[in-house]
Design a protein around this motif. Structure first.
Motif, PDB file in Angstrom:
ATOM      1  N   ASP A   1       0.851  -1.202   0.000  1.00 29.12           N
ATOM      2  CA  ASP A   1       0.000   0.000   0.000  1.00 29.12           C
ATOM      3  C   ASP A   1       0.883   1.246   0.000  1.00 29.12           C
ATOM      4  OD1 ASP A   1      -1.931   1.942   0.269  1.00 29.12           O
ATOM      5  OD2 ASP A   1      -3.038   0.874   1.839  1.00 29.12           O
ATOM      6  N   HIS A   2       1.332   1.617  -1.187  1.00 29.92           N
ATOM      7  CA  HIS A   2       2.268   2.729  -1.343  1.00 29.92           C
ATOM      8  C   HIS A   2       1.668   4.048  -0.848  1.00 29.92           C
ATOM      9  CE1 HIS A   2       5.664   4.873  -3.128  1.00 29.92           C
ATOM     10  NE2 HIS A   2       4.798   5.719  -3.647  1.00 29.92           N
ATOM     11  N   ALA A   3       0.424   4.306  -1.196  1.00 28.33           N
ATOM     12  CA  ALA A   3      -0.212   5.573  -0.814  1.00 28.33           C
ATOM     13  C   ALA A   3      -0.324   5.707   0.702  1.00 28.33           C
ATOM     14  CB  ALA A   3      -1.589   5.684  -1.460  1.00 28.33           C
ATOM     15  N   LYS A   4      -0.691   4.626   1.366  1.00 26.63           N
ATOM     16  CA  LYS A   4      -0.823   4.676   2.819  1.00 26.63           C
ATOM     17  C   LYS A   4       0.541   4.823   3.482  1.00 26.63           C
ATOM     18  CE  LYS A   4      -3.242   2.431   6.605  1.00 26.63           C
ATOM     19  NZ  LYS A   4      -4.061   1.274   7.014  1.00 26.63           N
ATOM     20  N   CYS A   5       1.561   4.217   2.905  1.00 27.68           N
ATOM     21  CA  CYS A   5       2.922   4.371   3.418  1.00 27.68           C
ATOM     22  C   CYS A   5       3.349   5.838   3.341  1.00 27.68           C
ATOM     23  CB  CYS A   5       3.878   3.492   2.601  1.00 27.68           C
ATOM     24  SG  CYS A   5       5.622   3.675   3.007  1.00 27.68           S
ATOM     25  N   VAL A   6       3.140   6.448   2.185  1.00 27.43           N
ATOM     26  CA  VAL A   6       3.521   7.858   1.996  1.00 27.43           C
ATOM     27  C   VAL A   6       2.745   8.756   2.950  1.00 27.43           C
ATOM     28  CG1 VAL A   6       3.486   9.797   0.368  1.00 27.43           C
ATOM     29  CG2 VAL A   6       4.252   7.548  -0.398  1.00 27.43           C
ATOM     30  N   SER A   7       1.449   8.547   3.051  1.00 26.89           N
ATOM     31  CA  SER A   7       0.651   9.413   3.932  1.00 26.89           C
ATOM     32  C   SER A   7       1.044   9.227   5.396  1.00 26.89           C
ATOM     33  CB  SER A   7      -0.845   9.176   3.728  1.00 26.89           C
ATOM     34  OG  SER A   7      -1.214   7.887   4.139  1.00 26.89           O
ATOM     35  N   GLY A   8       1.406   8.004   5.781  1.00 32.30           N
ATOM     36  CA  GLY A   8       1.844   7.754   7.155  1.00 32.30           C
ATOM     37  C   GLY A   8       3.146   8.477   7.479  1.00 32.30           C
ATOM     38  N   LEU A   9       4.056   8.505   6.514  1.00 35.37           N
ATOM     39  CA  LEU A   9       5.328   9.194   6.741  1.00 35.37           C
ATOM     40  C   LEU A   9       5.163  10.711   6.728  1.00 35.37           C
ATOM     41  CD1 LEU A   9       7.757   6.987   4.615  1.00 35.37           C
ATOM     42  CD2 LEU A   9       7.575   7.092   7.103  1.00 35.37           C
ATOM     43  N   THR A  10       4.400  11.225   5.767  1.00 36.03           N
ATOM     44  CA  THR A  10       4.239  12.685   5.692  1.00 36.03           C
ATOM     45  C   THR A  10       3.436  13.221   6.872  1.00 36.03           C
ATOM     46  OG1 THR A  10       2.342  12.427   4.192  1.00 36.03           O
ATOM     47  CG2 THR A  10       4.499  12.830   3.182  1.00 36.03           C
ATOM     48  N   ALA A  11       2.512  12.428   7.399  1.00 35.51           N
ATOM     49  CA  ALA A  11       1.751  12.859   8.576  1.00 35.51           C
ATOM     50  C   ALA A  11       2.677  13.037   9.774  1.00 35.51           C
ATOM     51  CB  ALA A  11       0.658  11.849   8.910  1.00 35.51           C
ATOM     52  N   GLY A  12       3.775  12.310   9.793  1.00 34.20           N
ATOM     53  CA  GLY A  12       4.741  12.422  10.882  1.00 34.20           C
ATOM     54  C   GLY A  12       5.781  13.503  10.670  1.00 34.20           C
ATOM     55  N   GLY A  13       5.743  14.163   9.514  1.00 36.02           N
ATOM     56  CA  GLY A  13       6.670  15.255   9.270  1.00 36.02           C
ATOM     57  C   GLY A  13       7.781  14.973   8.269  1.00 36.02           C
ATOM     58  N   VAL A  14       7.771  13.803   7.667  1.00 42.72           N
ATOM     59  CA  VAL A  14       8.769  13.482   6.644  1.00 42.72           C
ATOM     60  C   VAL A  14       8.357  14.197   5.362  1.00 42.72           C
ATOM     61  CG1 VAL A  14       9.780  11.583   5.295  1.00 42.72           C
ATOM     62  CG2 VAL A  14       9.223  11.252   7.709  1.00 42.72           C
ATOM     63  N   THR A  15       9.320  14.757   4.647  1.00 41.82           N
ATOM     64  CA  THR A  15       8.986  15.457   3.401  1.00 41.82           C
ATOM     65  C   THR A  15       8.405  14.474   2.390  1.00 41.82           C
ATOM     66  OG1 THR A  15      11.179  15.137   2.441  1.00 41.82           O
ATOM     67  CG2 THR A  15      10.822  17.167   3.711  1.00 41.82           C
ATOM     68  N   ASN A  16       7.578  14.989   1.499  1.00 43.54           N
ATOM     69  CA  ASN A  16       6.914  14.146   0.514  1.00 43.54           C
ATOM     70  C   ASN A  16       7.923  13.402  -0.363  1.00 43.54           C
ATOM     71  OD1 ASN A  16       4.345  13.284  -0.741  1.00 43.54           O
ATOM     72  ND2 ASN A  16       5.285  14.231  -2.539  1.00 43.54           N
ATOM     73  N   GLY A  17       8.964  14.075  -0.795  1.00 41.83           N
ATOM     74  CA  GLY A  17       9.964  13.436  -1.650  1.00 41.83           C
ATOM     75  C   GLY A  17      10.638  12.257  -0.971  1.00 41.83           C
ATOM     76  N   THR A  18      11.003  12.435   0.282  1.00 46.22           N
ATOM     77  CA  THR A  18      11.625  11.343   1.027  1.00 46.22           C
ATOM     78  C   THR A  18      10.633  10.218   1.260  1.00 46.22           C
ATOM     79  OG1 THR A  18      13.191  12.830   2.100  1.00 46.22           O
ATOM     80  CG2 THR A  18      12.791  10.737   3.189  1.00 46.22           C
ATOM     81  N   ALA A  19       9.399  10.574   1.593  1.00 42.94           N
ATOM     82  CA  ALA A  19       8.371   9.559   1.821  1.00 42.94           C
ATOM     83  C   ALA A  19       8.127   8.708   0.585  1.00 42.94           C
ATOM     84  CB  ALA A  19       7.079  10.214   2.280  1.00 42.94           C
ATOM     85  N   VAL A  20       8.040   9.358  -0.553  1.00 39.59           N
ATOM     86  CA  VAL A  20       7.800   8.633  -1.815  1.00 39.59           C
ATOM     87  C   VAL A  20       8.961   7.679  -2.103  1.00 39.59           C
ATOM     88  CG1 VAL A  20       7.607   8.887  -4.327  1.00 39.59           C
ATOM     89  CG2 VAL A  20       6.251  10.339  -2.804  1.00 39.59           C
ATOM     90  N   SER A  21      10.191   8.175  -1.978  1.00 39.75           N
ATOM     91  CA  SER A  21      11.336   7.311  -2.291  1.00 39.75           C
ATOM     92  C   SER A  21      11.497   6.205  -1.250  1.00 39.75           C
ATOM     93  CB  SER A  21      12.611   8.124  -2.442  1.00 39.75           C
ATOM     94  OG  SER A  21      12.961   8.760  -1.245  1.00 39.75           O
ATOM     95  N   ALA A  22      11.238   6.501   0.008  1.00 39.88           N
ATOM     96  CA  ALA A  22      11.350   5.479   1.054  1.00 39.88           C
ATOM     97  C   ALA A  22      10.312   4.378   0.842  1.00 39.88           C
ATOM     98  CB  ALA A  22      11.182   6.102   2.429  1.00 39.88           C
ATOM     99  N   CYS A  23       9.085   4.765   0.529  1.00 41.83           N
ATOM    100  CA  CYS A  23       8.042   3.764   0.311  1.00 41.83           C
ATOM    101  C   CYS A  23       8.301   2.976  -0.958  1.00 41.83           C
ATOM    102  CB  CYS A  23       6.669   4.439   0.268  1.00 41.83           C
ATOM    103  SG  CYS A  23       6.195   5.125   1.865  1.00 41.83           S
ATOM    104  N   ARG A  24       8.929   3.577  -1.930  1.00 39.93           N
ATOM    105  CA  ARG A  24       9.259   2.866  -3.162  1.00 39.93           C
ATOM    106  C   ARG A  24      10.257   1.738  -2.888  1.00 39.93           C
ATOM    107  NH1 ARG A  24      11.283   6.891  -6.470  1.00 39.93           N
ATOM    108  NH2 ARG A  24       9.151   7.557  -6.794  1.00 39.93           N
ATOM    109  N   VAL A  25      11.240   1.985  -2.023  1.00 43.74           N
ATOM    110  CA  VAL A  25      12.215   0.927  -1.738  1.00 43.74           C
ATOM    111  C   VAL A  25      11.648  -0.140  -0.804  1.00 43.74           C
ATOM    112  CG1 VAL A  25      14.232   2.392  -2.145  1.00 43.74           C
ATOM    113  CG2 VAL A  25      13.366   2.122   0.177  1.00 43.74           C
ATOM    114  N   ALA A  26      10.537   0.155  -0.170  1.00 40.40           N
ATOM    115  CA  ALA A  26       9.907  -0.840   0.715  1.00 40.40           C
ATOM    116  C   ALA A  26       9.146  -1.894  -0.064  1.00 40.40           C
ATOM    117  CB  ALA A  26       8.971  -0.155   1.704  1.00 40.40           C
ATOM    118  N   LYS A  27       8.861  -1.640  -1.326  1.00 40.29           N
ATOM    119  CA  LYS A  27       8.076  -2.594  -2.136  1.00 40.29           C
ATOM    120  C   LYS A  27       8.812  -3.882  -2.291  1.00 40.29           C
ATOM    121  CE  LYS A  27       5.425   0.539  -4.968  1.00 40.29           C
ATOM    122  NZ  LYS A  27       5.142   0.929  -6.304  1.00 40.29           N
TER     123      LYS A  27
END
Length: 89
Positions: A63-89
């Motif tokens: 669930d890439h979208a939920k991963c990104v939203s979970g990270l950005t809700a905690g204060g992680v920048t969107n760019g980092t959240a997207v790339s971090a969730c991409r490597v989690a796949k």
């Protein structure tokens, strides 16, 4: 055919066959740790908070979208959240 020539030919064939197998092998799947490391680089020090581990685990589940939203809700920048969730796949 000389033995040394035959041996060299066999070794060359094996090398090409094994090299092709390595190139054709699928890439190793990333994991939660790779996702967390991505975020920790942005946080610059310290261990990632629990929300990061949770979001990265969700990303590993697909669930890439939920991963990104979970990270950005905690204060992680969107760019980092997207790339971090991409490597989690």
């Amino acid at each position: 055919m000389r033995t040394t020539t035959r041996t060299a030919g066999v070794l060359t064939g094996l090398t090409l066959a094994l090299g092709g197998a390595v190139l054709a092998a699928p890439a190793a799947h990333a994991d939660v740790r790779a996702c967390i490391n991505q975020v920790e680089r942005e946080l610059r020090g310290g261990e990632a908070p629990e929300y990061v581990r949770t979001a990265c685990s969700v990303g590993l589940g697909g669930d890439h979208a939920k991963c990104v939203s979970g990270l950005t809700a905690g204060g992680v920048t969107n760019g980092t959240a997207v790339s971090a969730c991409r490597v989690a796949k």
